[in-house]
Design a protein around this motif. Structure first.
Motif, PDB file in Angstrom:
ATOM      1  N   PHE A 102      18.830  47.383  71.648  1.00 30.32           N
ATOM      2  CA  PHE A 102      17.676  46.775  70.685  1.00 30.32           C
ATOM      3  C   PHE A 102      17.988  45.386  70.784  1.00 30.32           C
ATOM      4  O   PHE A 102      19.202  45.321  69.933  1.00 30.32           O
ATOM      5  CB  PHE A 102      17.490  47.849  69.614  1.00 30.32           C
TER       6      PHE A 102
ATOM      7  N   VAL B 176      16.058  37.755  78.469  1.00 28.74           N
ATOM      8  CA  VAL B 176      16.163  37.092  79.984  1.00 28.74           C
ATOM      9  C   VAL B 176      17.009  37.091  81.108  1.00 28.74           C
ATOM     10  O   VAL B 176      16.249  37.702  82.647  1.00 28.74           O
ATOM     11  CB  VAL B 176      15.665  35.588  80.027  1.00 28.74           C
TER      12      VAL B 176
ATOM     13  N   PHE C 168      15.592  48.122  74.577  1.00 26.33           N
ATOM     14  CA  PHE C 168      14.500  47.653  74.403  1.00 26.33           C
ATOM     15  C   PHE C 168      14.274  46.334  73.387  1.00 26.33           C
ATOM     16  O   PHE C 168      14.370  46.536  73.030  1.00 26.33           O
ATOM     17  CB  PHE C 168      14.213  49.400  72.785  1.00 26.33           C
ATOM     18  N   HIS C 169      13.579  45.929  74.607  1.00 31.44           N
ATOM     19  CA  HIS C 169      13.151  44.405  73.989  1.00 31.44           C
ATOM     20  C   HIS C 169      12.027  44.194  73.226  1.00 31.44           C
ATOM     21  O   HIS C 169      11.162  45.585  73.146  1.00 31.44           O
ATOM     22  CB  HIS C 169      12.164  43.461  75.807  1.00 31.44           C
ATOM     23  N   THR C 170      12.417  43.220  71.896  1.00 37.25           N
ATOM     24  CA  THR C 170      11.521  43.870  70.893  1.00 37.25           C
ATOM     25  C   THR C 170      11.224  41.805  69.980  1.00 37.25           C
ATOM     26  O   THR C 170      11.966  41.253  70.443  1.00 37.25           O
ATOM     27  CB  THR C 170      12.137  44.307  69.297  1.00 37.25           C
ATOM     28  N   ALA C 171      10.793  41.933  69.179  1.00 35.93           N
ATOM     29  CA  ALA C 171      10.078  40.975  68.422  1.00 35.93           C
ATOM     30  C   ALA C 171      11.346  40.085  68.032  1.00 35.93           C
ATOM     31  O   ALA C 171      12.544  40.788  67.322  1.00 35.93           O
ATOM     32  CB  ALA C 171       8.705  40.700  67.568  1.00 35.93           C
ATOM     33  N   PHE C 172      11.187  38.791  67.653  1.00 39.32           N
ATOM     34  CA  PHE C 172      12.538  38.017  67.587  1.00 39.32           C
ATOM     35  C   PHE C 172      13.276  38.335  66.418  1.00 39.32           C
ATOM     36  O   PHE C 172      14.469  38.536  66.509  1.00 39.32           O
ATOM     37  CB  PHE C 172      12.332  36.393  67.766  1.00 39.32           C
ATOM     38  N   GLU C 173      12.843  38.940  65.311  1.00 43.76           N
ATOM     39  CA  GLU C 173      13.085  38.913  63.759  1.00 43.76           C
ATOM     40  C   GLU C 173      13.222  40.802  63.455  1.00 43.76           C
ATOM     41  O   GLU C 173      14.030  40.970  62.313  1.00 43.76           O
ATOM     42  CB  GLU C 173      12.420  38.277  62.712  1.00 43.76           C
ATOM     43  N   THR C 174      13.376  41.280  65.017  1.00 41.78           N
ATOM     44  CA  THR C 174      13.862  42.750  64.842  1.00 41.78           C
ATOM     45  C   THR C 174      14.922  43.535  65.070  1.00 41.78           C
ATOM     46  O   THR C 174      14.837  44.846  65.717  1.00 41.78           O
ATOM     47  CB  THR C 174      12.011  43.281  65.025  1.00 41.78           C
TER      48      THR C 174
ATOM     49  N   SER D 228      15.150  45.920  62.408  1.00 43.19           N
ATOM     50  CA  SER D 228      14.508  46.941  62.037  1.00 43.19           C
ATOM     51  C   SER D 228      14.444  47.566  63.006  1.00 43.19           C
ATOM     52  O   SER D 228      14.112  49.314  62.351  1.00 43.19           O
ATOM     53  CB  SER D 228      13.123  45.784  61.517  1.00 43.19           C
ATOM     54  N   VAL D 229      14.087  47.476  63.719  1.00 45.59           N
ATOM     55  CA  VAL D 229      13.439  48.324  65.370  1.00 45.59           C
ATOM     56  C   VAL D 229      14.931  49.470  65.570  1.00 45.59           C
ATOM     57  O   VAL D 229      14.566  50.470  65.060  1.00 45.59           O
ATOM     58  CB  VAL D 229      13.150  47.262  66.453  1.00 45.59           C
TER      59      VAL D 229
ATOM     60  N   GLN E 293      16.868  39.057  57.429  1.00 45.92           N
ATOM     61  CA  GLN E 293      15.790  39.734  56.641  1.00 45.92           C
ATOM     62  C   GLN E 293      16.511  41.161  56.693  1.00 45.92           C
ATOM     63  O   GLN E 293      16.338  41.930  56.087  1.00 45.92           O
ATOM     64  CB  GLN E 293      14.498  39.385  56.477  1.00 45.92           C
ATOM     65  N   ALA E 294      15.724  40.940  58.098  1.00 47.13           N
ATOM     66  CA  ALA E 294      15.628  43.097  58.121  1.00 47.13           C
ATOM     67  C   ALA E 294      17.768  43.135  58.754  1.00 47.13           C
ATOM     68  O   ALA E 294      17.564  44.411  58.855  1.00 47.13           O
ATOM     69  CB  ALA E 294      15.165  42.782  59.655  1.00 47.13           C
TER      70      ALA E 294
END
Lengths: 383, 301
Positions: free
Chosen positions: B41, B49, B64-70, B73-74, B107-108
């Motif tokens: 993740f 990239v 699984f590409h995911t948002a910066f802060e996650t 959490s993902v 945080q995550a």
């Protein structure tokens, strides 16, 4: 099973009978009962699911996405600030084409702090691509959770089920909680077409140039268009199996109506009462409740508004700098149609200000008295 | 000559990394240890990239590409999903840069660690936001140049002690590793994958592009960082017991700093202050290792 339950618990039981497998959630008033009941039911093994006690709503949606991507049916719930915090990840769930189902208790945004009902939080998600269902009754909430999983898992877009804070989340009604075995026949197990699996490795969501990205957006919109038909089909099948259906819109006494009230959620419920009272006075008033906001039911709106002489839309929301949001959507649906009844836009009930049958009648009266349509009439502002 | 690391290659040619990229070695060695039954993740970072643009991928494991802060959490959600589906075997791995770990993703990560979610969180640390063009992160070492800490306004705060923060969560296993010590890295990854709970791995992965160094000395820089004690190699069990993996003889830190353009502006006083800080941190680490010896086995955790 018949049970008197609160609106929030209808979301919980909907998730239970839909066999949600992963529930990542974070508490916020007035959603807390949704997740605390689910937490209890998971602990008691009534529901065989993993309850992930995440540390924020942003993480709740991120975790939901992770769970869904590996093939688990996922449910979460939130409200207002929490939904706003989830915003980035709602975009992500849409782009990742994952059928997460999300319950949102419509609560006004702070500051100042408030816990009472308003629709700006959910409508701020308008352009993300999440499906939106606005519920009027507790039974509808539960039934819509089941239908939403079915629709979302067919078109691969997330769904959001919306209910008014306190007016619906914390009131109780008698509700039929369907037998989970019957729901199994309606809602088959979640099958993800392409999932994260070491046996078949792929990269999901990698860097995509303008040569490809555009078509992916086109496909999302195709899915939204397909959603209209899938919602109808799911609703029809639901009626056959469970005896209840709701449609994309719910017309009430519209057939011969001269003046149409258009609204959503519990205001629509209150308007029903006002319509009956006005009808007794001899007024030909009808109500069109918009249940599905995304995809917007343009065809249904055009068909039903075609014969109206006047229309008044009641919004428990406002897009600052323009007008009420359901009003804008209804108006723009009518622009390219054949008929153009005057459409009045009313703002009422923001921040949980009570919208009573008298308020509805006041709105109807104003609409009757004025020839020319107005975009933005604020009801009940203290001056 | 006998190969002392696994032969398996799960990283293929065709990726888009800069010449001399440390992050590629970090990934290659990690995957050798973790094997095929792994899913990654990856939040926004260089690896978002360099894996390759759609429709390509240079790895033979799912990403699984995911948002910066996650990143964390993902992964937590994926772990819950796999567990409920009956798969407790597949390695669920967060693979993030220092920005996505020390800053926006903290945080995550803290949440996942507090829940002791069964994931391996791996931070490959090139000490700045390299993917977006060399901006400072809280992993950037004190006095380093970056585009947001120019030489006239260098970073005056020390590198965030992320490993200490993770140890404070009392997770079962926390470790530092370096691309210059592949056997040590792989040993630690193997250890991590056989532990249930949250594991945090901090891999030192130089970025010659961002550090303004010649690409061919990437591994040399990583080795010098360990040898000068600027980046010590150690493990922490249950956040309590410290074990130092390598005790270098002691090379002055200037030997490491002088090879990097990002430290070109340092004065003699600056270098002295850096040496003092390195010595102090090393002394603290030695004392921690001494003081906590046997803690975990004796059941004090």
């Amino acid at each position: 099973m018949q049970k008197v339950i609160m609106g929030n618990h209808a979301l919980s039981y909907g998730a239970v009978v839909s066999r949600a497998q992963v529930i990542p959630a974070y508490p916020i008033t007035p959603q807390t009962e949704v997740v605390s009941l689910l937490s209890e039911l998971c602990a008691d093994k009534v529901l065989d699911a993993k309850f992930v006690k995440v540390e924020s709503e942003h993480s709740a949606m991120a975790a939901a996405i992770g769970a869904s991507a590996v093939g688990a049916r996922t449910f979460t719930a939130t409200s207002a600030q929490g939904l706003a915090l989830m915003h980035e990840m709602i975009h992500w769930a849409v782009g990742a084409r994952l059928p997460v189902v999300l319950g949102n208790i419509n609560r006004a945004m702070g500051p100042p702090w408030t816990i009472w009902t308003e629709q700006n939080d959910s409508l701020s998600q308008r352009d993300t691509g999440v499906l939106q269902f606005y519920c009027e009754s507790i039974q509808e909430i539960l039934d819509t959770v089941i239908q939403a999983f079915k629709v979302s898992e067919t078109i691969y877009l997330p769904s959001m089920i919306v209910l008014d804070a306190f007016v619906l989340s914390h009131t109780s009604e008698n509700c039929d909680i369907p037998d989970v075995k019957l729901v199994d026949k309606y809602l088959p197990p979640y099958k993800l077409r392409y999932k994260m699996d070491w046996r078949d490795p792929h990269a999901f969501g990698g860097l995509t140039s303008p040569d490809w990205y555009y078509e992916l957006r086109y496909k999302i919109e195709l899915a939204m268009e397909q959603a209209r038909e899938e919602i109808r089909k799911a609703d029809l099948q639901f009626k056959k199996m469970f005896g209840r259906s709701y449609g994309l819109v719910e017309p009430y006494r519209c057939e011969d109506a001269e003046l149409l009230i258009v609204s959503s959620s519990t205001i629509a419920g209150t308007a029903r009462l006002a319509v009956d009272e006005l009808r007794e006075q001899g007024k030909k008033v009808g109500l069109l409740r918009i249940r599905v906001f995304r995809p917007f039911p343009c065809d249904e709106v055009r068909t039903i508004l075609k014969t109206a002489e006047k229309v008044c839309v009641i919004d428990r929301n406002i897009s600052f700098g323009h007008s009420g949001i359901f009003f804008q959507e209804v108006k723009s649906s009518m622009y390219n149609s054949q008929s153009h009844p005057p459409i009045f836009g009313f703002i009422a009930g923001l921040g949980g200000r009570d919208v009573t049958p008298d308020v509805i009648k006041e709105i109807v009266e104003y609409t009757e008295k004025h020839e020319k349509a107005e975009d933005k009439i604020w009801i009940g502002v203290k001056r | 000559m006998k190969l002392t690391i696994p032969e398996i290659e799960l990283m293929t040619p065709g990726h888009l990394a800069c010449q001399g990229c440390g992050a590629t070695l970090a990934m290659r060695y990690t995957l050798k240890a973790l094997g095929r039954k792994t899913m990654l993740f990856i939040p926004a970072c260089c690896w978002s990239v360099l894996d390759g643009p759609f429709p390509y991928s240079s790895l033979e494991v799912p990403i699984f590409h995911t948002a910066f802060e996650t990143a964390a959490s993902v992964a937590s959600g994926a772990r819950a999903g796999l567990d409920i589906l009956g798969d407790k075997e597949t390695n669920v791995v967060s693979w993030a840069g220092d920005g996505g770990t020390f800053d926006i993703g903290i945080q995550a990560l803290s949440g996942a660690a507090e829940r002791n979610d069964n994931i391996i969180y791996i931070c490959y640390d090139n000490e700045a936001y390299m993917n977006t063009g060399i901006q400072r992160s809280s992993a950037t070492p004190r006095l380093s140049w970056t585009t947001t800490t120019p030489a006239k306004h260098p970073k005056v705060t020390p590198k965030k002690d992320m490993v200490g923060i993770m140890a404070a969560h009392r997770i079962p296993y926390t470790a530092t590793a370096s691309i210059a010590y592949p056997e040590d890295l792989i040993r630690k990854m193997n250890k991590a994958k056989n532990i249930e709970g949250t594991k945090f791995m901090h891999i030192f992965a130089p970025c010659p592009t961002g550090w303004r160094s010649p690409p061919e000395i990437c591994v040399k820089l990583a080795r010098l960082a360990v040898q000068t004690k600027a980046f010590p190699l150690y493990e922490i069990e249950n956040g309590l017991e410290y074990t130092i993996s390598k005790k270098p003889k002691g090379t002055p830190v200037i030997e490491y700093l002088k090879l990097q353009g990002r430290f070109r502006h340092l004065t003699e006083e600056d270098v002295e202050s850096i040496q003092d800080a390195v010595d102090r941190e090393w002394e603290i680490l030695l004392r921690k290792a001494e003081a906590t010896k046997g803690f975990v086995k004796s059941g004090d955790s």
